[in-house]
Design an enzyme around this catalytic site. Structure first.
Site, PDB file in Angstrom:
ATOM      1  N   CYS A  65       0.874  -1.169   0.000  1.00 29.58           N
ATOM      2  CA  CYS A  65       0.000   0.000   0.000  1.00 29.58           C
ATOM      3  C   CYS A  65       0.910   1.216   0.000  1.00 29.58           C
ATOM      4  CB  CYS A  65      -0.989  -0.020   1.173  1.00 29.58           C
ATOM      5  SG  CYS A  65      -0.287   0.026   2.830  1.00 29.58           S
ATOM      6  N   HIS A  98      13.940 -14.899  11.810  1.00 28.61           N
ATOM      7  CA  HIS A  98      13.624 -14.858  13.236  1.00 28.61           C
ATOM      8  C   HIS A  98      12.132 -14.948  13.525  1.00 28.61           C
ATOM      9  CE1 HIS A  98      17.609 -12.687  14.446  1.00 28.61           C
ATOM     10  NE2 HIS A  98      17.817 -13.703  13.628  1.00 28.61           N
TER      11      HIS A  98
END
Length: 143
Positions: A65, A98
């Site tokens: 966006c 992670h």
């Protein structure tokens, strides 16, 4: 890899570039729209991609966006979705390694085509590190 990609009206140009780039690199891509710059609501497209990822666990999502913030907020409302807002290759690498992110978000007003390509390359190359990160990722889902 399989990707589901969507945007709102503020990210059309970068979405089209991203879709073409991923296909050029040999990936399967489903462009979930929109296809014009007519005003639309970003949550509608974030929910479409999040649902597609939940139905296709081996696929990844990309949401674009203006800033990437709204898309990431909306997508993360879905249990099992870990949408990461990334601004560079490092954040994309960490999001995959992670956080086991399954949706990548970025903003057309924030990153240009060159940076977007480096983000995509890092995302594609990345894998979840597991280990000490596994328990942390499991804690994301609060029931």
């Amino acid at each position: 890899m399989k990707f589901f990609v969507a945007t709102d009206h503020a990210g059309i140009e970068l979405k089209d570039y991203t879709v073409a780039l991923l296909r050029e690199k040999g990936h399967k891509v489903e462009d979930m729209g929109p296809y014009t710059k007519d005003r639309v609501d970003y949550p509608d497209y974030a929910h479409k991609v999040a649902t597609a990822i939940l139905d296709n666990s081996d696929a990844h999502g990309i949401l674009i966006c203006g800033s990437g913030i709204g898309m990431s907020m909306a997508a993360n409302r879905h249990e099992g979705i870990r949408a990461a807002l990334c601004h560079d290759a490092y954040t994309a690498t960490v999001a995959r390694g992670h956080n086991d992110a399954n949706i990548l978000c970025f903003g057309e007003r924030i990153v240009g085509k060159g940076v977007a390509e480096s983000i995509l390359d890092a995302w594609i190359a990345g894998t979840f590190d597991g280990g000490r990160h596994t328990g942390r990722v499991e804690k994301i889902e609060l029931h």
